[in-house]
Enzyme design. Structure first.
Site, PDB file in Angstrom:
ATOM      1  N   HIS A  69       0.681  -1.607  -0.007  1.00 43.80           N
ATOM      2  CA  HIS A  69      -0.147   0.062   0.093  1.00 43.80           C
ATOM      3  C   HIS A  69       0.890   0.973  -0.337  1.00 43.80           C
ATOM      4  CE1 HIS A  69      -3.503  -2.879   0.974  1.00 43.80           C
ATOM      5  NE2 HIS A  69      -3.532  -1.846   0.598  1.00 43.80           N
TER       6      HIS A  69
ATOM      7  N   LYS B 297      -0.816   4.503   4.885  1.00 46.75           N
ATOM      8  CA  LYS B 297      -1.689   3.906   5.382  1.00 46.75           C
ATOM      9  C   LYS B 297      -0.782   3.601   6.597  1.00 46.75           C
ATOM     10  CE  LYS B 297      -3.666  -0.384   4.760  1.00 46.75           C
ATOM     11  NZ  LYS B 297      -5.275   0.933   5.564  1.00 46.75           N
TER      12      LYS B 297
END
Length: 237
Positions: A134, A138
């Protein structure tokens, strides 16, 4: 429909764009800087809230909405230690709560495929593992999507005792490698390895549109229903 946005980062802005395109009205955009503005909203001002904030704020936001009587759709991960408390309050309040670790239709089909593959692999000499990638913003690791995938594997396979983040997973545990790179929307790879071969399935998101659209569709579906719901209820899969 009148939508309250809780969390106004990149995902919140994408949800706003899609919701407006679908004819809905945004009655509030709540972030850390203006959270007190929620108190100015009457019960009848909001048809549904969509929560994509942070793990630290999500639980408080969900409780607030349930007590206010607003249906709430939540996509924030990293707060699930409090899930039983949320579900108990939802039931006590005759409220409406919709949670998914991922609102992409493709990802939810991938969840089903993941379970099917794990069932097929059960009893064979393969070691399961997972990689999730990600963007660097995040906050939680592993991702909620990775945890949902891991839970599916654990339930379907008799030789997996649980999951742990790499590199701390000992034998008998599903190892999850969580990588954070650039602006990657989300990639999940499930892997089965033996001495003779490797089997992999993967899902790669190209942008945030699929996640945001799914959240808006869930928000359209939720009002008028009472209880705790997820993507299986919405998609009938």
């Amino acid at each position: 429909m009148r939508i309250l946005l809780l969390g106004y980062g990149k995902m919140g802005k994408t949800i706003e764009q899609i919701a407006v395109e679908r004819g809905h009205t945004i009655v509030g955009k709540i972030d850390l800087q203006n959270r007190a503005d929620m108190d100015a909203l009457a019960v009848g001002d909001v048809d549904v809230a969509i929560e994509f904030s942070s793990p630290e704020s999500a639980f408080e936001n969900i409780i607030y909405c349930l007590k206010k009587g607003w249906p709430i759709v939540c996509g924030t991960t990293g707060w699930l230690d409090h899930r039983a408390e949320v579900e108990a309050l939802c039931k006590a309040q005759s409220g409406s709560f919709f949670y998914a670790s991922n609102y992409s239709i493709g990802v939810n089909l991938f969840f089903r495929l993941n379970r099917m593959l794990a069932r097929l692999m059960n009893g064979h000499e393969y070691q399961s593992s997972m990689t999730e990638v990600h963007h660097i913003h995040k906050l939680d690791a592993p991702s909620g999507t990775a945890i949902t995938l891991a839970e599916g594997i654990i339930e379907e396979m008799g030789n997996v005792d649980g999951w742990k983040l790499a590199p701390d997973a000992e034998e008998g545990y599903l190892q999850i490698l969580a990588e954070r790179r650039g602006e990657v929307p989300g990639t999940h790879i499930v892997r089965y390895e033996s001495e003779v071969d490797t089997i992999e399935i993967s899902h790669t998101a190209h942008n945030r549109q699929g996640f945001a659209l799914g959240a808006v569709v869930a928000a359209e579906w939720l009002p008028g229903k009472f209880g705790v719901f997820g993507m299986n209820d919405l998609l009938k899969i």
